[in-house]
Design an enzyme around this catalytic site. Structure first.
Site, PDB file in Angstrom:
ATOM      1  N   ASP A 133      10.006  -5.709  -3.386  1.00  0.00           N
ATOM      2  CA  ASP A 133       9.213  -4.763  -4.158  1.00  0.00           C
ATOM      3  C   ASP A 133       9.977  -3.453  -4.287  1.00  0.00           C
ATOM      4  OD1 ASP A 133       7.021  -4.081  -5.651  1.00  0.00           O
ATOM      5  OD2 ASP A 133       5.849  -3.384  -3.946  1.00  0.00           O
ATOM      6  N   TYR A 135      10.277   0.538  -6.277  1.00  0.00           N
ATOM      7  CA  TYR A 135       9.463   1.761  -6.236  1.00  0.00           C
ATOM      8  C   TYR A 135       9.883   2.608  -7.442  1.00  0.00           C
ATOM      9  CZ  TYR A 135       7.249   5.530  -3.372  1.00  0.00           C
ATOM     10  OH  TYR A 135       6.438   6.514  -2.855  1.00  0.00           O
ATOM     11  N   HIS A 140       4.361   7.575 -10.023  1.00  0.00           N
ATOM     12  CA  HIS A 140       3.670   7.153  -8.793  1.00  0.00           C
ATOM     13  C   HIS A 140       4.374   7.721  -7.561  1.00  0.00           C
ATOM     14  CE1 HIS A 140       1.757   4.609  -5.759  1.00  0.00           C
ATOM     15  NE2 HIS A 140       2.968   4.283  -5.342  1.00  0.00           N
ATOM     16  N   GLU A 209      -2.119  -1.664  -6.439  1.00  0.00           N
ATOM     17  CA  GLU A 209      -0.927  -1.102  -7.072  1.00  0.00           C
ATOM     18  C   GLU A 209      -0.633  -1.935  -8.316  1.00  0.00           C
ATOM     19  OE1 GLU A 209       2.271  -0.465  -4.227  1.00  0.00           O
ATOM     20  OE2 GLU A 209       1.246   1.331  -3.490  1.00  0.00           O
ATOM     21  N   GLU A 211       1.603  -3.230 -11.048  1.00  0.00           N
ATOM     22  CA  GLU A 211       3.051  -3.390 -11.195  1.00  0.00           C
ATOM     23  C   GLU A 211       3.372  -4.485 -12.205  1.00  0.00           C
ATOM     24  OE1 GLU A 211       5.385  -3.608  -7.644  1.00  0.00           O
ATOM     25  OE2 GLU A 211       3.903  -2.544  -6.414  1.00  0.00           O
ATOM     26  N   ASP A 243      -0.195  -5.261  -6.099  1.00  0.00           N
ATOM     27  CA  ASP A 243       0.336  -5.180  -4.742  1.00  0.00           C
ATOM     28  C   ASP A 243      -0.715  -4.493  -3.862  1.00  0.00           C
ATOM     29  OD1 ASP A 243       2.054  -5.048  -2.553  1.00  0.00           O
ATOM     30  OD2 ASP A 243       3.013  -3.200  -3.249  1.00  0.00           O
ATOM     31  N   ARG A 247      -4.021   1.399   2.880  1.00  0.00           N
ATOM     32  CA  ARG A 247      -3.390   2.717   3.088  1.00  0.00           C
ATOM     33  C   ARG A 247      -3.498   3.215   4.521  1.00  0.00           C
ATOM     34  NH1 ARG A 247      -0.268   2.675  -1.255  1.00  0.00           N
ATOM     35  NH2 ARG A 247      -1.445   2.469  -3.170  1.00  0.00           N
ATOM     36  N   GLN A 250      -1.082   1.278   6.638  1.00  0.00           N
ATOM     37  CA  GLN A 250       0.269   1.716   6.256  1.00  0.00           C
ATOM     38  C   GLN A 250       0.647   3.059   6.898  1.00  0.00           C
ATOM     39  OE1 GLN A 250       0.819   1.639   2.006  1.00  0.00           O
ATOM     40  NE2 GLN A 250       2.886   2.476   2.062  1.00  0.00           N
ATOM     41  N   TYR A 254       4.044   2.645   9.343  1.00  0.00           N
ATOM     42  CA  TYR A 254       5.228   2.560   8.467  1.00  0.00           C
ATOM     43  C   TYR A 254       6.480   3.273   8.974  1.00  0.00           C
ATOM     44  CZ  TYR A 254       5.545   7.163   6.243  1.00  0.00           C
ATOM     45  OH  TYR A 254       5.755   8.490   5.993  1.00  0.00           O
ATOM     46  N   LYS A 263       0.738  -4.569   3.571  1.00  0.00           N
ATOM     47  CA  LYS A 263       1.024  -5.247   2.309  1.00  0.00           C
ATOM     48  C   LYS A 263       1.066  -6.766   2.446  1.00  0.00           C
ATOM     49  CE  LYS A 263       2.633  -1.398   0.053  1.00  0.00           C
ATOM     50  NZ  LYS A 263       2.330  -0.976  -1.322  1.00  0.00           N
ATOM     51  N   THR A 267      -0.657 -10.509  -2.338  1.00  0.00           N
ATOM     52  CA  THR A 267      -0.119  -9.889  -3.552  1.00  0.00           C
ATOM     53  C   THR A 267      -0.511 -10.825  -4.692  1.00  0.00           C
ATOM     54  OG1 THR A 267       1.757  -9.051  -2.274  1.00  0.00           O
ATOM     55  CG2 THR A 267       1.990  -9.049  -4.677  1.00  0.00           C
ATOM     56  N   THR A 362       4.694   0.755  -8.414  1.00  0.00           N
ATOM     57  CA  THR A 362       3.462   1.114  -9.109  1.00  0.00           C
ATOM     58  C   THR A 362       3.739   1.930 -10.358  1.00  0.00           C
ATOM     59  OG1 THR A 362       2.461   1.193  -6.941  1.00  0.00           O
ATOM     60  CG2 THR A 362       1.172   2.123  -8.766  1.00  0.00           C
ATOM     61  N   GLU A 376      -3.894   7.675  -5.959  1.00  0.00           N
ATOM     62  CA  GLU A 376      -3.431   8.765  -6.833  1.00  0.00           C
ATOM     63  C   GLU A 376      -4.582   9.424  -7.583  1.00  0.00           C
ATOM     64  OE1 GLU A 376       0.353   7.682  -9.159  1.00  0.00           O
ATOM     65  OE2 GLU A 376      -0.253   5.830  -8.153  1.00  0.00           O
TER      66      GLU A 376
END
Lengths: 430, 430
Positions: A133, A135, A140, A209, A211, A243, A247, A250, A254, A263, A267, A362, A376
């Site tokens: 994945d 970015y 985003h 997300e 994508e 995706d 949060r 994460q 992370y 994640k 998916t 995203t 967001e």
């Protein structure tokens, strides 16, 4: 291009599209390759074994690819073959088809090979070896960066020099329509407390997300990078992808190695792979970000038009309720193209295989209600109002999320179909 | 246990081991399952089809697993079957075998099925669906943390609450003996300059990471976590692993999503999978880190002895030179066990499949010359002296690195064999 088959003018699967997938049905019990057209799937296994490809000599020695439970073998034949097969199928379905005997005037093959989409089950179209994945959604990355680090340091220093990416979980890639369990995991009930002690909880900040994702068609050998000007020919086609992101899990897990359990639970992708050639008419300029001339040569593309003009939207439907469109954006909101991602991925010599999946990251615009994630839009605190009067800061159990993407215009849409997932309550552990 | 087969007392593949792999040879041109014993591989395809398993009724309906090019089908049969097959093969090779007619007194089957290891080619033993790398080597995490953040913040707040991990690249996992091209990529020539502008270069800080890795045997369904007390039964066996790392590429790329190109160019494993049952006698207490009682219940194991006492060492040989042992440590230097990693990985509902690979993270001790990476020994500036008088801050072209791991004692070693890779110069781009 008109077809002898009745195709709704709003169908994402017009004659201009011809996306490939893997289906089964009550009658077709093993998985077979198919294409989608209008409200139908054409079973390519039956079509091929009934002489459907008899007017396409180039594919005769490869017909076994249409008897596989995934598209990997077909994809591995390479872009010139995909192009021939897609154009041939378009010719078969054209109102003025030069081969009416193949299907137009062949009622028995129509009956056997043309299945209503409502009768078929879609499957993950390729055996995914590795899923990566990226970015590349600049807006985003900026929006999320502002939330975490403020506007001055929103983008990391590497962002405008390389397509940032990370390895994802291939086993939990599912197709549209698969229900998604809210994940359990470690979260910080109070992120500001000292010392930081996590609690075990269902995710409370479940997000989406939006994508695009590309399936790889042809492999490169370990140790042999794919040059940027050949990279597009290694891409089979695109799907839409959600995706799903936890949060709160994460935020705690992370550092320092990136997202993991946040994640890996699911998916969702659309099941029909839109060939890269079908998207060629919608090529447009993506985000520039001022980087075009400063990129290192291995990432520099000949043409500036390295994105696609695909209208995207996101819809949430509460359980038993009506849909609310929460976001509308466009796939051109990417700073890097899939060929750039592939060239970067392989510059170390990393080998790609047919069926590898590359997510774009995203896709968000810059205006209100153009973001590809809920985080967001709400910042984790300012609710989105749904049409039924309820509010969302993140997803609730029972919510159904649909992503859609369409290029082109009425009567000749090149679309992806729905990318849907409904949130089930978290699993109760024994 | 003595064998009728002559086995060197220093062999890692004693009768107490019986590791499984996939081989081919000049005569055996397709890939077949095998076990290693002393200086031989036993071709299980030939052994099975020649009635070798005739005294083991339980396996009769599963003999086709020995005609596969990977061990996935055998692994999927589950731990009780692996145990029976291993014990049966031990019985066949024992000096006092109850079944002398099977192999001991069967010269023609010996000739056909027992191949000198020097004549066989090893292959990646399983089709790896997903590869996940953890970071459970507490001393390594601490040592690297000190280098980057100083001793007070060396470990991130999550470190003692969960096994930190990230998804890795499955396609570039190779077996011992595969040469490794030094990767090219983006690096910061001067990390302190402002603004930060990368240059394109062969990696100049190429490093190793000494790890154990576990292959998963049996799957769990998407949405169904594997409980901690069942997790060990989902593990097929272990291999040694060198997680080659491009430190300069990593330092530039890794924010905010973790290592990517710094790791994706190659990961080397030993080709013989040592079954989890073969390691049972070497079970010992790992690092405690003061966390045992504070872990969340889904990570809490019944027994404290959740690590293995395996002596590990690292050797570097310059091109044309002699080997220098640069590090000696032990596999018990892990804060989390493989069952804990698996329980954490699946707590979200993430589905595992046979052949999935879980890396432990780098295994380091606390004393000088016990570290599993070069970075920890040199800090990127204080060279290691090799026996030939040359010095290393990181790896040079032509260097051969060998990792070794042995449990037990002379005459009954349970070892992994060599995990070797030689560094080739970076690829020149066209």
């Amino acid at each position: 291009m008109a077809s002898w088959l009745q195709i709704s003018k709003n169908s994402p699967f017009s004659l201009a599209n011809i996306p490939f997938g893997i289906i089964s049905s009550a009658k077709v019990t093993s998985r077979v390759p198919a294409i989608a057209i209008g409200d139908y799937a054409l079973n390519l296994s039956v079509f091929a074994s009934s002489g459907g490809f008899s007017q396409l000599p180039a594919i005769q020695s490869h017909l076994s690819v249409f008897n596989q439970p995934t598209l990997n073998a077909f994809a591995a034949l390479g872009r010139p073959v995909h192009r021939q097969v897609r154009e041939y199928i378009q010719a078969v379905f054209r109102a003025d088809t030069p081969f009416p005997q193949i299907l137009k005037d062949n009622a028995s093959l129509q009956k056997e090979a043309l299945l209503p989409l409502s009768d078929v089950t879609n499957h993950v179209p390729m055996q995914i070896g590795d899923y990566t994945d990226f970015y590349a959604g600049l807006n985003h990355a900026y929006n999320v960066g502002v939330l975490f680090r403020g506007p001055d340091n929103a983008l990391q220093p590497n962002y405008k020099h390389l397509p940032v990416g990370y390895h994802g979980r291939a086993s939990s890639v599912v197709t549209s329509g698969t229900a998604i369990h809210r994940p359990n995991g470690q979260v910080l009930a109070n992120p500001n407390a000292t010392p930081k002690v996590p609690s075990f909880s269902p995710c409370k900040r479940l997000d989406i997300e939006l994508e695009l994702a590309a399936f790889v068609s042809t492999s490169n050998e370990l140790g042999k990078p794919v040059p940027i000007d050949q990279a597009e020919d290694h891409i089979f086609g695109l799907v839409l992808m959600n995706d799903w992101s936890a949060r709160d899990i994460q935020a705690w897990e992370y550092v320092p190695l990136g997202p993991f359990n946040a994640k890996n639970f699911a998916t969702t992708i659309t099941p029909w792979v839109v060939l890269i050639d079908a998207l060629e008419p919608f090529r447009t300029t993506g985000l520039d970000g001022g980087i075009r001339d400063s990129l290192l040569p291995y990432l520099r593309e000949k043409q500036a038009a390295n994105a696609y003009d695909i209208a995207l939207d996101v819809e949430i439907t509460p359980k038993g309720g009506k849909p609310t469109h929460i976001s509308k954006t466009n796939a051109k909101n990417l700073l890097y193209s899939f060929p750039q991602m592939l060239a970067h991925h392989t510059i170390t010599g990393c080998n790609m295989n047919p069926g590898d999946l590359l997510g774009s990251g995203t896709i968000s615009g810059t205006e209100p209600k153009t973001q590809g994630s809920i985080l967001e839009q709400t910042g984790g605190k300012n609710p989105i109002k749904l049409d039924d009067g309820s509010e969302r800061i993140f997803l609730e159990d029972g919510d159904s999320v649909v992503l859609r993407g369409m290029a082109g215009k009425e009567g000749s849409y090149v679309g992806f179909g729905d990318c849907e997932g409904t949130i089930l309550p978290a699993i109760k552990l024994e």
